[in-house]
Design a protein around this motif. Structure first.
Motif, mmCIF file in Angstrom:
data_model
loop_
_atom_site.group_PDB
_atom_site.id
_atom_site.type_symbol
_atom_site.label_atom_id
_atom_site.label_comp_id
_atom_site.label_asym_id
_atom_site.label_seq_id
_atom_site.Cartn_x
_atom_site.Cartn_y
_atom_site.Cartn_z
ATOM 1 N N GLU A 230 52.315 33.901 37.138
ATOM 2 C CA GLU A 230 51.716 34.602 35.998
ATOM 3 C C GLU A 230 50.217 34.772 36.208
ATOM 4 O OE1 GLU A 230 50.569 33.643 31.372
ATOM 5 O OE2 GLU A 230 52.231 32.545 32.272
ATOM 6 N N TRP A 231 49.543 33.697 36.576
ATOM 7 C CA TRP A 231 48.094 33.753 36.790
ATOM 8 C C TRP A 231 47.727 34.649 37.961
ATOM 9 C CZ3 TRP A 231 45.328 28.422 35.993
ATOM 10 C CH2 TRP A 231 45.494 28.014 34.665
ATOM 11 N N SER A 232 48.504 34.573 39.023
ATOM 12 C CA SER A 232 48.245 35.387 40.206
ATOM 13 C C SER A 232 48.314 36.872 39.858
ATOM 14 C CB SER A 232 49.245 35.047 41.307
ATOM 15 O OG SER A 232 49.028 35.833 42.433
ATOM 16 N N SER A 233 49.326 37.251 39.114
ATOM 17 C CA SER A 233 49.474 38.653 38.694
ATOM 18 C C SER A 233 48.330 39.080 37.786
ATOM 19 C CB SER A 233 50.802 38.849 37.964
ATOM 20 O OG SER A 233 51.873 38.586 38.820
ATOM 21 N N LEU A 234 47.969 38.235 36.853
ATOM 22 C CA LEU A 234 46.876 38.541 35.935
ATOM 23 C C LEU A 234 45.543 38.613 36.675
ATOM 24 C CD1 LEU A 234 46.099 38.993 32.975
ATOM 25 C CD2 LEU A 234 45.843 36.522 32.752
ATOM 26 N N PHE A 235 45.336 37.724 37.638
ATOM 27 C CA PHE A 235 44.092 37.684 38.393
ATOM 28 C C PHE A 235 43.843 39.006 39.121
ATOM 29 C CE2 PHE A 235 41.505 36.663 42.137
ATOM 30 C CZ PHE A 235 40.444 36.008 41.538
ATOM 31 N N GLU A 236 44.908 39.633 39.595
ATOM 32 C CA GLU A 236 44.780 40.902 40.307
ATOM 33 C C GLU A 236 44.248 42.017 39.425
ATOM 34 O OE1 GLU A 236 48.450 41.927 42.225
ATOM 35 O OE2 GLU A 236 48.568 39.975 43.223
ATOM 36 N N THR A 237 44.397 41.889 38.113
ATOM 37 C CA THR A 237 43.971 42.942 37.194
ATOM 38 C C THR A 237 42.612 42.667 36.553
ATOM 39 O OG1 THR A 237 45.046 41.964 35.257
ATOM 40 C CG2 THR A 237 46.377 43.426 36.636
ATOM 41 N N MET A 238 42.031 41.495 36.811
ATOM 42 C CA MET A 238 40.791 41.103 36.140
ATOM 43 C C MET A 238 39.715 40.722 37.146
ATOM 44 S SD MET A 238 42.319 38.575 33.188
ATOM 45 C CE MET A 238 40.978 38.665 32.040
ATOM 46 N N HIS A 239 38.477 40.781 36.692
ATOM 47 C CA HIS A 239 37.362 40.255 37.457
ATOM 48 C C HIS A 239 37.444 38.728 37.393
ATOM 49 C CE1 HIS A 239 33.193 39.213 38.424
ATOM 50 N NE2 HIS A 239 33.147 40.397 39.025
ATOM 51 N N PRO A 240 37.082 38.026 38.478
ATOM 52 C CA PRO A 240 37.163 36.556 38.467
ATOM 53 C C PRO A 240 36.440 35.893 37.291
ATOM 54 C CG PRO A 240 36.814 37.315 40.692
ATOM 55 C CD PRO A 240 36.706 38.531 39.798
ATOM 56 N N GLU A 241 35.287 36.423 36.897
ATOM 57 C CA GLU A 241 34.563 35.818 35.767
ATOM 58 C C GLU A 241 35.311 36.013 34.457
ATOM 59 O OE1 GLU A 241 30.487 37.121 35.709
ATOM 60 O OE2 GLU A 241 30.236 36.607 37.831
#
Length: 60
Positions: A27-38
């Motif tokens: 879940e986090w991996s997928s979400l991380f791809e769509t967001m800036h790290p900050e």
């Protein structure tokens, strides 16, 4: 930045996290791809701290 690199920067053992809580990791991996790290950090701040305690990266 890749998700595993991000986890390393937060002192989270990516392999242990992936094995211990595969659903949350995905879940986090997928979400991380769509967001800036900050933005991801701000969004998951308290959960990141909990995850770091559970899957702390031991750097030698």
């Amino acid at each position: 930045m890749e998700f595993d690199e991000y986890l390393r920067s937060k002192k989270i053992d990516a392999e242990a996290f992936k094995k211990g809580d595969a659903l949350r990791y995905q879940e986090w991996s997928s979400l991380f791809e769509t967001m800036h790290p900050e933005s991801f950090t701000a969004h998951k701040k308290f959960l990141i701290n909990e995850t770091r305690r559970r899957y702390h990266l031991n750097e030698e």
